[in-house]
Motif scaffolding. Sequence first.
Motif: not given
Length: 608
Positions: A42-68
């Motif tokens: 379970l930890s292995s699944i959580i680590a992957t989702i948090a690091w490799d999917v959700l963190a980049p997704y937040q990054f996308k939201k941040l970029i979309d928010y600050i671009t304009p």
Amino acid sequence: MSTSPSSDSPPIDKALHRRLLIYFFKFQFRPKYFWFRVIVMLSSIIATIAWDVLAPYQFKKLIDYITPLTPPLEATIWNDVFHLFLMIVFFYVIGLIARVCITSFVCLSSALVVRDLENECVEKLQKFSYDFYANSFVGSLVAQLRRVGDAYLNLEVEITENLLSLVIKVIAVGVAIYAFSPPAMLPAIIWALFFIGAISFLLKKKMRHDRDYSMLESKVTATLADSVTNFLTIKVFGREKDELERFKEVNHRKTRSMQYGWGWSAVIFTTQYSLNIIIQTFVLFYALSLWAEGTMTIGTVVFLQMLLVKLSDALVEFGNSVKVIYRSLARAEEMYVLLEQEPTLHDPKRPQKPKISKGKIDFKNVRFSYNDDDQEVFSELDIQIKPGERVGLVGPSGSGKSTFVKLLLRFMDPQSGHIEIDGQRIDKIRQADLRRHISFVPQEPTLFHRSIWDNIAYGEPDADEKAIRKVVKNSYLTEMIDKLPEGLNTLVGERGIKLSGGEKQRVAIARAMLKKAPILVLDEATSSLDSTSEIYIQNAFQNLMKGRTTIVIAHRLSTIARLDRIIVLKEGHIVEDGTHSQLLKKKGLYASLYNNQKDGMIGDGEDE
Ligand SMILES: Nc1ncnc2c1ncn2[C@@H]1O[C@H](COP(=O)(O)OP(=O)(O)O)[C@@H](O)[C@H]1O
Ligand SMILES: [Mg+2]
């Protein structure tokens, strides 16, 4: 790569590998460590989702928010930016905690799994009977046991961590592509299938050379070991050059398979990176054109690119994982074959209580051969030995004397007929109960790397010093032991003393003398002793034989002559049976053997 050498190693047994994988998998999820292993996964699944999917997704939201936005920012807007930033940090921390969980729970469980696995293997090895040990190389068993643990650990890491996180990354990328651009799904799937197909194909090519390599590597070691052990023979016959040629030839083949393996690695590496660059540039171009049309935000372009980078790293890792998995399976294979093997001898389901007391021995119609297709050692052997009788077993080498003894000790079962002691069939009681009642000195005794005391007291661990001293005296070990720095407590073997063949035999004799058993069996027990000590030890045996059924196999017939009865075996049949004087009168095989020795033709004429 066109002319590859013919394969040296046997084909992969896929069914065996599947069973081995299932065995390992079930092992690590035994109730004892079930929850530890679940937490790791379970930890292995959580680590992957948090690091490799959700963190980049937040990054996308941040970029979309600050671009304009155009700085300087108002405090409320900055607050929102800071909030998005905190979310990224949050997922990093979650991933970190999950990683810590993985390492600590791996630490709590994996070592235990390996320990239990090794214990189980050793327990299984103990169940095998005499013929198994007679046909196995001890060194290779020891090496196999070590390999099983290593193989398990590698598989555990590859499967429960690396492959699991790869699967999640594949799913994440799939979902992201589907969410942001459904039409890109089809080409993505085709690309992924192509990638996996190409890499699997190439890995299979490479694997063959890897297997050849590890087999040839053992062969190189074995060739060298063989030369080293036979060093004296090589020198005496002046064959150094031929031995060197043999070594060079195997070593050359090993090197070739290594080169082919590396060559294929290079091909795989190039293919993987080419495919990765193609997909990344293609997706980047595709995303940019969608952005240009105004249907994709710049944040999504970056997000897709980040996912792809992670995915391609994972796919490169995938190639390594497959390699490690195959290699580990191959390494654990030999030991697993043993784990699956049924021991040939079993204790009875409902063992009888042993009734051995007087030591009457009956061989009834015993037919025996070592392997079903081997020639029979005994075709129909009938022997009765009375309680307390002292019997000498004589015959040319290969006539079946040692086999007779091994059957009596139930190291093997006869194909038909049976063996009774005091009227009880020996296969109806536990093997340990049977052997507890027999003192046995084998033809080539071995000693534990423990103190001489421990070696002598092996059958009677609670024996007191007086009893030990007595058998030491009776086996003529006193003089030798008194010379040792720590006497009876001196270690035997590598770091202790090295015993000669005769001294080893005397320790084994002392060991048998100490054990109180109604049956005594000596198989060439005095063969490595010089004639003088043999005569002395015979005297000590006379005492020991009193009231015990005794079977003595000896080359020097002088040691046999004074026993109650002599049985002469030839090619598994009893050809003569009687007392010394009866057999001499008969002028048969025994008489001629005895006279030959007496005349000193075999060199022991000085005995009497
Ligand atoms: N472990 C074994 N596997 C196969 N054949 C064996 C094994 N041990 C002995 N034999 C064969 O069984 C026959 C009897 O051997 P053995 O009982 O050791 O003879 P002896 O002790 O009288 O010299 C021989 O032909 C020998 O080659
Ligand atoms: Mg023998």
